[in-house]
Design an enzyme around this catalytic site. Structure first.
Site, PDB file in Angstrom:
ATOM      1  CG  ASP A   1      21.080  39.450  97.236  1.00  0.00           C
ATOM      2  OD1 ASP A   1      21.247  38.969  97.269  1.00  0.00           O
ATOM      3  OD2 ASP A   1      21.920  40.306  98.086  1.00  0.00           O
TER       4      ASP A   1
ATOM      5  CG  HIS B   1      17.401  34.495  94.179  1.00  0.00           C
ATOM      6  ND1 HIS B   1      17.589  35.639  94.788  1.00  0.00           N
ATOM      7  CD2 HIS B   1      16.036  34.360  94.751  1.00  0.00           C
ATOM      8  CE1 HIS B   1      17.426  35.835  96.081  1.00  0.00           C
ATOM      9  NE2 HIS B   1      16.201  34.616  96.754  1.00  0.00           N
TER      10      HIS B   1
END
Length: 408
Positions: free
Chosen positions: A384, A380
């Site tokens: 995204d 992450h």
């Protein structure tokens, strides 16, 4: 007669310390010049340490599983006449065990009845699966006569030895109340360290999607019925690889490495798919290189070859490094969902769960379909959530409409 200390040599590649994996000698053993003394492991390979002299082992510098600095005392040998002549030569140079993948051998207990050590004892040749079985049974492979090529100990050789030895030397029961303690060394320690580093460093998030693979399975069966004899049998994996290759054209940010030290993302044009493979010594990830260039059958054959090489310890070092995205599957044990750990420095790993037939609603009707989940994890820090979801949806579309896999 004098003594000679062999120190941990500089293996190169900037390595400052190594792990001692296994001794092939013990205190009191007579060793010859160039005899293999021990295996040590770096973060990339297992390396043999030979003796530069002949003599008798006085002391060992560490126990299996201990980490040693380069230059630390590895072993002390009392020289004989032959050894004194060689002692003034250069120190022992390390040797790779072969061009193979790291092969980890655990230290094994002495059998109840053991022959006297020979001055010509050499490291026995055996596959990792044979070594692990010997370790579990408490057998030293040097006492097993190998009938394979160049004296390699095979599973049949070990089985015959176990059958001969069980009444006298093996405790095969489970009546002991004492717990078993297993040292975490060698490849198992490296796997543990990498998993720990990945979960500590990477900001994992997982995404699970359900996929209808009824049409894909029908296509696979059709292709196998038509081409198995001439081209080989297809499993699900080469079709999944093809789906990744096609989907990554639209989402190149998933075919990438992230260097968290340099804060740099490297996007790769070539698709090198890591195929997570369970071996007897632990989890390994051989690499299907240039997956975008191979057709289904070429990739299928290469996946089989790589998996076999990883399991028997013959994979080359370059076949275990350089993947850009990883595919992991537990096959029939794949469960409903999983949370795979990213193979750093990659930013995505695609997990495959098992295929099950179950009723689903299609166009208002309840029908039986072959369903499968993809359980995937992403970094992450650089991926995204929206991009990850769109990527998996693209893979889903390709697998549910498999004709799209072959449209350029």
């Amino acid at each position: 007669m004098g003594t000679h200390v062999i120190r941990m040599p500089d293996i190169g590649e900037g390595i400052a310390q190594v792990e001692l994996v296994e001794w092939f000698v013990k205190v009191g053993d007579r060793v010859g010049e160039d005899q293999i003394l021990a295996d040590v492991m770096t973060d990339k390979a297992t390396v043999e340490i030979p003796s530069a002299v002949a003599g008798t082992v006085i002391s060992l510098g560490a126990a299996p599983g201990e980490v040693m600095a380069v230059g630390a005392e590895l072993i002390c040998i009392e020289l004989d006449a032959e050894g004194e002549a060689a002692a003034s030569a250069a120190p022992a140079s390390p040797r790779p065990t072969s061009a193979a993948a790291p092969v980890v051998m655990q230290p094994v207990a002495e059998p109840t009845a053991t022959p006297a050590p020979s001055s010509s004892v050499r490291r026995p040749l055996a596959a990792p699966a044979v070594r692990k079985r010997a370790w579990d049974a408490g057998i030293e492979l040097r006492f097993v006569t190998g009938t394979g090529r160049q004296g390699r100990v095979t599973q049949d050789d070990l089985e015959q030895f176990l059958q001969r030895s069980a009444p006298a030397s093996l405790n095969v029961g489970h009546d002991s109340a004492e717990p078993e303690q297993i040292p975490v060394i060698g490849l198992r320690r490296q796997i543990a360290q990498r998993m720990q580093d990945a979960t500590r460093t990477v900001a994992h998030f997982s995404y699970v999607e359900e996929i209808d693979v009824t049409a894909l399975e029908a296509l696979r069966r059709h292709l196998n019925n038509k081409w198995t004899e001439s081209r080989g049998r297809l499993t699900l994996l080469p079709l999944l690889v093809r789906a990744l290759v096609v989907a990554l054209r639209e989402f190149p940010q998933l075919n990438a490495h992230y260097d968290d030290q340099a804060q740099m993302i490297t996007r790769h044009h070539a698709v090198h798919v890591g195929i997570a493979t369970q071996s007897d010594t632990g989890l390994m990830v051989p690499v299907l290189r240039d997956a975008h260039r191979g057709d289904l059958w070429a990739n299928a054959a290469e996946i089989v070859r790589l998996a076999e090489a990883a399991r028997n310890g013959t994979a080359r070092r370059d076949e275990l490094n350089g993947s850009t995205i990883t595919l992991t599957s537990l096959g029939a044990l794949g469960g409903i969902a999983s949370t795979p750990v990213i193979n750093r420095p990659e930013v995505a790993i695609i997990g495959v769960n098992r295929i099950v037939e179950r009723p689903v609603v299609v166009n208002g009707q309840i029908v039986v379909r072959s369903m499968m989940n993809l359980s995937s994890s992403f970094d992450h820090r650089v991926v995204d959530g929206m991009d990850a979801a769109r990527f998996i949806q693209a893979v889903r579309g390709l697998l549910e409409q498999p004709a799209m896999l072959f449209l350029d």
